[in-house]
Motif scaffolding. Sequence first.
Motif, PDB file in Angstrom:
ATOM      1  N   THR A  50       0.879  -0.742  -0.346  1.00  9.65           N
ATOM      2  CA  THR A  50      -0.264  -0.374  -0.314  1.00  9.65           C
ATOM      3  C   THR A  50       0.720   1.005   0.529  1.00  9.65           C
ATOM      4  OG1 THR A  50      -1.724  -1.092   0.843  1.00  9.65           O
ATOM      5  CG2 THR A  50      -1.609   1.116   1.348  1.00  9.65           C
ATOM      6  N   GLN A  91      -6.877   1.551  -0.914  1.00  5.46           N
ATOM      7  CA  GLN A  91      -7.214   0.413  -0.312  1.00  5.46           C
ATOM      8  C   GLN A  91      -8.407   0.698   0.910  1.00  5.46           C
ATOM      9  OE1 GLN A  91      -3.704  -1.900   2.749  1.00  5.46           O
ATOM     10  NE2 GLN A  91      -4.957  -3.689   2.724  1.00  5.46           N
ATOM     11  N   ASP A 166      -5.785  -1.409  -5.156  1.00  8.00           N
ATOM     12  CA  ASP A 166      -4.693  -1.426  -4.296  1.00  8.00           C
ATOM     13  C   ASP A 166      -6.128  -2.803  -3.573  1.00  8.00           C
ATOM     14  OD1 ASP A 166      -3.628  -2.166  -1.939  1.00  8.00           O
ATOM     15  OD2 ASP A 166      -3.139   0.036  -1.203  1.00  8.00           O
ATOM     16  N   GLU A 167      -5.737  -4.305  -3.815  1.00  9.82           N
ATOM     17  CA  GLU A 167      -6.509  -4.812  -3.354  1.00  9.82           C
ATOM     18  C   GLU A 167      -8.308  -4.370  -3.503  1.00  9.82           C
ATOM     19  OE1 GLU A 167      -5.331  -6.658   0.423  1.00  9.82           O
ATOM     20  OE2 GLU A 167      -3.839  -6.185   0.440  1.00  9.82           O
TER      21      GLU A 167
HETATM   22 MG   LIG Z   1      -2.225  -2.561   1.924  1.00 13.68          MG
END
Ligand SMILES: [Mg+2]
Lengths: 242, 472, 316
Positions: A50, A91, A166-167
């Motif tokens: 991140t 994220q 991010d994810e």
């Molecule tokens: Mg992360």
Amino acid sequence: MVDDVFDEVGLKVENLHASYGAVEVLRGLDFEVPAKNVSVILGANGAGKTTTLRAICNMCNTSGTVTLGDRDISRTGTAEIVRQGMVHVPQGRGTFPELSTMDNLMVGAYTRKDNEIKDDVDRWFEIFPVLGERSSQMAGSLSGGEQQMLAVARALMARPRLLLLDEPSLGLAPLIIEDLFDRFITLNKETGLTMLIVEQNANLALDMADYAYVIESGEIALHGTSDQLKNDPAVQEAYLGA
Amino acid sequence: MSAPLVVVAKNSAEHKRWQYVQWAYVAGFVLLTPLVLQPFEIGKMNRALIMGVAILAVNLVVGFNGMLALGHSAFMGIGAFVTASLVQDENWDYWMIVPVVLIVGFLIGVVVGLPALRVKGLYLALVTIAQAAVFPSLVNIDELGIAARTGGPNGKGVSEEVIAPSYWEWLPGVDGARGGSAYRYWVIVLMVAITILLVTNYLRSRAGRAVLAIRDNEAGAAVYGVNLPIVKTMNFAISASIGSLAGLMWCMDKGFVAGQDFTFLLAVDLIIGLVLGGVGAIQGGLVGGLFVVWVNDLTKRISIPLGLYTLNGDGPLAKAIFGLILILFTFFAPGGIVSLGRIIVNKLIKVVPLTPAGQPIEPLSNFDPGMESTRADVAMKMSIAGPVLLAVGWLLMNVNNLLVGVLAFGLRMGILVLAPVAMLVGSNELAAHADGNRPDSAKGPATMARTLGALGFLFVIGYAVQRFVLTY
Amino acid sequence: MTWNFDILPDFIFNGLSLGAIYGTVALALVLIFKATTLINFATGELAMLGAFLVYVLHMEQGLWLWLSMLIAMALSAGLGILIERSLTRPFDPSDHLPVVLITLGLFLILNAVAGDIWNYQVRILSNPFGKFPSWVPSVGGDRFIEVFGSRLKYQSIGIWVTLALALFILGLILNKTKAGLAFRAVSSNVESARLVGVHTGRTLGFGWAIASAFGTLGAVLVAPQLGGVNPNMMATILIYALAGAALGGLDSLGGAVLGGILVGLIQAVLVTWGGVVVFGQLYMSILQLAAAFVIILITLLFRPSGLFGTRRVERV
Ligand SMILES: [Mg+2]
Ligand SMILES: Nc1ncnc2c1ncn2[C@@H]1O[C@H](COP(=O)(O)OP(=O)(O)OP(=O)(O)O)[C@@H](O)[C@H]1O
């Protein structure tokens, strides 16, 4: 570390350092995101994935060089970077909870001046029908998965050249994840959108990506094409559960 | 002059010597104040000390707990009115009122603080601003006998002035013309000292450490089991009771209290004093108090003609100057005068901390500049600069202009720091020369710095003693 | 103790119009709080300065009152932008102390400068709603109409209509313009706003501008009730506005207006029953100001996020 092996570089990161207060989290990253390709970053929790994306967007205390296309953006402000064509889906979604779904999408197109914004909204409502159904509902009251879809759609409203995710699979049902990733691939194929994705689901990520990096405690530990990494014993053990 | 002139290990004999010098200055300052100042100036000094206590109270919340308390004028007012009423209407002695004032302040602090400190954010600022704005009008309420006790819009006087009982008359300054204000000065100094002692101990205690932990990392403190609302509220209430104590001192010193003395503007003065002195520094309160009172006094006397327009410090613009000072300090010196002072002191002297085993964490020899040292030269210049500045200051003193007068005063004070530093650095350098760490060329300047510095220092001490003996 | 119901409607009308003004100033506070979680303690003085601008333009230069108001609002908006850009932007907004100190410093400077230029006497400023137009069936020298057997002032009606109009325009700006959308985005989530390319600094400047313009509007509307303009005119108004904002919820624009109106009503009722009848006319203003303080405390005690606060107020 990575030589100029790609035909066209989307994003180039050299000697990137980042710290929170006195704690240095990134300790000199070098990598490149090839244009029109999908790259992934893998790594354990707390490895600094991140932080890498945040550092690229100048959202934390950094040093090093980041080049987008042929422009040095290491000193460019976050808001300006968006105008250069790079958009970041943070994220944990980062939607605007007090704004309606519709307004969230509209604000995603904040940097655009053309008149196709409405069409794009309709297109995303088609792709994510739930969003269309809830277009006037406050984003804060959407479910976690719905918010994740909204975050992705909002980022794409800016018509980026390069997308940082991010994810994106966080909190989504497996079927939805596959669907979402299929869409990413289609997007990439159809429009040539460059993507850099941080992902915990390494299997899925490596299947989709062209190129992959593994971050360990703030440094690039491994990199290669996704096929190379898929067959790497260390990666298999640590991330693919083999 | 980037490297410090003197490097000492913590608690070493030399470090102690420096500390003695510091304490000697503080003692000299405290002793001479009631002797050399005019009675009305002593009154201002008292006022400064009282403001200092109130600012310390504000600091306890703002500086040490990271919450915004902007309405301590109200606590001062409460303390002052309780005192006035008990002295005048009930014939109590001041010392009997101290615990009452502390308890009343504490309770009101809990009532005001608890609702605001339960929630995160600026709510304490909101509540305390309102409290400061409302207070002056509260004392006028006719019902419940409030106005009768506070004197309502007319204010309340305490008919008997506080003067020294005969067995205290030996205190410096407490006789003749200055008697009353000098005696009150000593009482206030005593109370200030006790307050500072108690606050320092409180901050070192378990509760105090929790208070500091909240300031540094609120979420972290919560994780370690600090009950945030309770700790914050207790701290605020303690601060409120210290603020009330300042109110008691105010009443004792002035002998008259009125709602108009405790308006929002007083609250703002406290904040300005806090920022000027130093947020989060115990000494900041006293420094800030001194500055607020004396700068206020100065600006009142400023009058700068600017062509058609004359900038008059006497009018409303005095407040604008304070506002400007507040903004400038926030921008350029957020640590206040105390931290500016620390920067200067750190340039002069570095104190190396000790390891648990009692050794300096870094060998002192690492700091020794060796043969190329220019310390002796710097010290020599300082030893010369002291008397020169003194002389210039003396000459300028006769110019009848306020700003020049202030400048002259500053110049004359220069020797207070320059002389002892030059003396000590000079003797250090001579010792280093004896060890073979300095070239022979350093010997001359070092000797001169030591001699001239010592003379200057002797002069300062002699002058202080002379003033003391002369006026005592 | 006698309850005087006859004069109640009068006081309610009065309370509603004072309350509308508190609401306007509360709105100025909330606009800035929403975007930055900061309370601008110079709000009142900025508004006062705006009122003096109207005084200069209208009373001294003889410009048409409404035009003067528009110019003054535009100038205060500019001043707001200037202050945001030069004085508050350099500081980390999550650290409240410096910015609060800056606004306190501004408070002192603006008040003192106004005091130096115009001294502290009350100066008459014309009432934008002094007399009804001739076609309205009114009484009492064209200043009232009769409603429920009591007098409804032209001034009150004027204040309500003006405020409603201003709110409508604010709503349009916030909901229909790009800058408004950006402002709402920044208020909701600063970091994400940056990530979609919103310049947060400029957007906050925009918030300061609207807030200052609203403050000026409130100050001009309240001036006739205070007998005119003077540098200290906003001192108590600001406290009521703070109470209104706290009551409504510090992050709710609608709440600010409603909270302000409620405070005005509470004040009016205190005057009718508490002030006039129980405690005597002389002390009513004292009680009212204390009421503002009590309202803040009670709100925090029972409903920290206010009546209409949307965002969850975090317990510590
Ligand atoms: Mg992360
Ligand atoms: N705001 C912050 N302040 C201090 N330290 C931080 C902060 N954000 C992250 N860190 C630290 O930096 C390190 C890297 O964090 P980062 O969020 O980049 O990890 P990550 O690889 O994204 O992990 P995850 O897979 O859990 O999302 C962690 O040790 C984390 O504790």
